[in-house]
Design an enzyme around this catalytic site. Structure first.
Site, PDB file in Angstrom:
ATOM      1  N   ALA A 115       0.874  -1.071   0.081  1.00  0.00           N
ATOM      2  CA  ALA A 115       0.094   0.095  -0.124  1.00  0.00           C
ATOM      3  C   ALA A 115       0.904   1.198   0.072  1.00  0.00           C
ATOM      4  CB  ALA A 115      -1.059  -0.042   1.144  1.00  0.00           C
ATOM      5  N   PRO A 128       8.882  -9.058  -3.840  1.00  0.00           N
ATOM      6  CA  PRO A 128       8.283 -10.212  -4.270  1.00  0.00           C
ATOM      7  C   PRO A 128       6.877 -10.388  -5.118  1.00  0.00           C
ATOM      8  CG  PRO A 128       9.174 -10.429  -2.075  1.00  0.00           C
ATOM      9  CD  PRO A 128       8.998  -9.060  -2.473  1.00  0.00           C
ATOM     10  N   ASP A 153     -21.492  31.746 -20.429  1.00  0.00           N
ATOM     11  CA  ASP A 153     -22.757  31.146 -20.748  1.00  0.00           C
ATOM     12  C   ASP A 153     -23.957  31.545 -19.745  1.00  0.00           C
ATOM     13  OD1 ASP A 153     -22.342  30.358 -23.388  1.00  0.00           O
ATOM     14  OD2 ASP A 153     -22.077  28.325 -22.868  1.00  0.00           O
ATOM     15  N   LYS A 190     -26.300  37.629 -23.528  1.00  0.00           N
ATOM     16  CA  LYS A 190     -26.973  39.113 -23.553  1.00  0.00           C
ATOM     17  C   LYS A 190     -26.707  39.411 -25.057  1.00  0.00           C
ATOM     18  CE  LYS A 190     -28.700  40.091 -19.204  1.00  0.00           C
ATOM     19  NZ  LYS A 190     -27.695  40.172 -18.127  1.00  0.00           N
ATOM     20  N   ASP A 239     -19.931  20.411 -20.210  1.00  0.00           N
ATOM     21  CA  ASP A 239     -18.482  20.145 -20.911  1.00  0.00           C
ATOM     22  C   ASP A 239     -18.673  21.049 -22.225  1.00  0.00           C
ATOM     23  OD1 ASP A 239     -16.317  18.192 -21.394  1.00  0.00           O
ATOM     24  OD2 ASP A 239     -17.043  18.690 -23.151  1.00  0.00           O
ATOM     25  N   MET A 277     -31.960  19.372 -24.661  1.00  0.00           N
ATOM     26  CA  MET A 277     -32.633  20.314 -25.492  1.00  0.00           C
ATOM     27  C   MET A 277     -33.931  19.682 -26.019  1.00  0.00           C
ATOM     28  SD  MET A 277     -29.539  22.361 -27.069  1.00  0.00           S
ATOM     29  CE  MET A 277     -28.376  20.917 -27.491  1.00  0.00           C
TER      30      MET A 277
END
Ligand SMILES: C[S@@+](CC[C@H](N)C(=O)[O-])C[C@H]1O[C@@H](n2cnc3c(N)ncnc32)[C@H](O)[C@@H]1O
Length: 409
Positions: free
Chosen positions: A24, A45, A202, A224, A257, A339
């Site tokens: 770990a 090992p 946006d 706008k 995205d 949409m």
């Protein structure tokens, strides 16, 4: 008495670092070494599956046995990541003999080097040593990380465009802002936003992100711009190019995205044509996040082996539509429609007419991940009428498929 440690930034590009142990601790240590370009030799090992995957990918060398002194031939640094104190001591004895610094996971007091807790912000690396107490180091590191990410204006830290570093001047970043929850922007997107001179945002961008901008940032509200959709896009492209050519660092902040129905590609091409460098930072898209926020996984073992994201902004019979609704009707998996509210009755009727069963579960998720989120569950034959009756409005995502309801108790 122990003296203070002497901090250094090791430049490990192409330099051999030996990691002893494959458990770990090694799993946690190796990625940062690889990120620093080190030539990592792993001696153990056995390996964890994560380390084995890196070996298989050719990212590091592995010798599958216990440590021998010759393993340190040519090494600049050794990390002992085993918890057997005798074996660890013998590795560090060999390292000391050869004047190679040695980090010990099992006994920090016996080590000749300590690894700090680290946070990175663009080109800046902050490394914290806690006087031998890793928890203290991590607490301080976390506080600094939060401070750098949220509170501190980036002047002199990440290289503002008007600072002498000039790393961002005259550039554009297309940044995905995520679906609505301001915490769903990526760490990189957020960092670039804090560095911006100009932000072109946006309508669907989370308002709270804009609240956090420095007062001197020029904010252009792209929703706008008073022309039709294609003129407005040209106008936005022009703003990006003009501001960048004037030397500003421009962040184009887009909902979800940038490349999922976001016209990001057009903006990238416009910048490229004008010789303006662009960075694209992907965002969490509503096409996956909105279903998830309503408890709907877009895939589920044994239920759906595919999901298709489609725009419903044109009616199925529109000559301008590029979507093969008849073919989509033949798929068994998940259909996510963006949409699509306006044309939902025509879309669902077309899907049913071409063979998708009318009782297929369907859902509508409005303003997903925000405080105003609404979810409607229905079936393919009823969802359009139900959405109308419930007065659902854009922005909304429609999900069709057996995954709707899969996680319901
Ligand atoms: C022009 S597309 C942009 C999609 C975006 N680029 C993305 O990846 O999520 C706008 C559509 O995305 C969907 N949408 C965006 N944000 C949403 C949200 N928070 N909840 C539901 N739908 C959303 C709606 O279908 C909306 O009409």
């Amino acid at each position: 008495m122990t003296s203070n440690p002497y901090p250094l930034g090791l430049r490990l590009d192409g330099r051999r670092v030996v990691v002893v142990g494959g458990g770990a601790v090694a799993t946690r240590r190796v990625p940062a070494l690889l990120d620093a370009g080190a030539d990592v030799l792993l001696v153990a090992p056995e390996l964890t599956p994560a380390l084995r995957a890196r070996v298989d990918a050719g990212r590091l060398h592995w010798v599958p046995r216990r440590f021998v002194p010759e393993d340190l031939d040519g090494a600049w640094l050794v990390q002992v990541a085993i918890d057997d104190p005798l074996a660890a001591a013998s590795v560090s004895a060999v390292a000391a003999e050869r004047r190679i610094f040695c980090v010990r996971a099992d006994d920090r007091t016996a080590a000749t080097a300590w690894t700090p807790a680290v946070t990175r912000h663009g080109p800046v690396t902050v490394a914290v040593l806690g006087g031998g107490d890793p928890r203290r180091a991590m607490t301080v590191r976390d506080a600094i990380r939060d401070l750098l990410a949220v509170r501190v204006a980036p002047d002199g830290i990440a290289g503002r465009s008007d600072a002498s570093t000039g790393t961002t001047a005259g550039r554009v970043a297309l940044v995905g802002a995520g679906p609505g929850d301001p915490e769903l922007i990526t760490v990189k997107g957020w960092r670039l936003l804090t560095e911006a001179d100009v932000v072109v945002a946006d309508r669907l961008v989370p308002g709270l992100l804009l609240d956090e901008l420095r007062p001197d940032v020029e904010l252009v509200d792209a929703s706008k711009i008073p022309y039709g959709p294609s003129r407005a896009q040209e106008e936005i492209n022009q703003i990006l190019v003009d501001r960048a050519l004037a030397g500003a660092f421009v962040v184009r902040l887009k909902g979800g995205d940038p490349y999922v129905f976001g016209r990001g590609g057009e903006e990238l091409l416009a910048c490229a044509e004008a010789g303006v460098p662009v960075t694209v930072v992907p965002g969490v898209t509503s096409s996956i996040a909105a279903p998830a926020a309503a408890g709907i996984p877009v895939t589920h073992r044994g239920v759906a082996h595919e999901f298709t994201v489609v725009s419903g902004h044109l009616a199925p019979d529109s000559p301008a539509s590029l979507v093969r609704w008849d073919a989509l009707a033949g798929l068994r998996g998940t259909l996510v429609i963006l949409m699509g509210l306006k044309n939902l009755a025509a879309i669902t009727a077309t899907l049913i007419a071409h063979g998708r069963p009318p009782q297929t579960p369907a859902a509508v998720v409005q303003e997903a991940t925000t405080g105003a989120q609404r979810v409607l569950r229905s079936t393919l034959d009823a969802v359009a009428a139900d959405a109308l009756a419930a007065d659902l409005r854009p922005p909304a995502v429609v999900v069709v498929g057996d995954v709707v309801g899969t996680l319901d108790a």
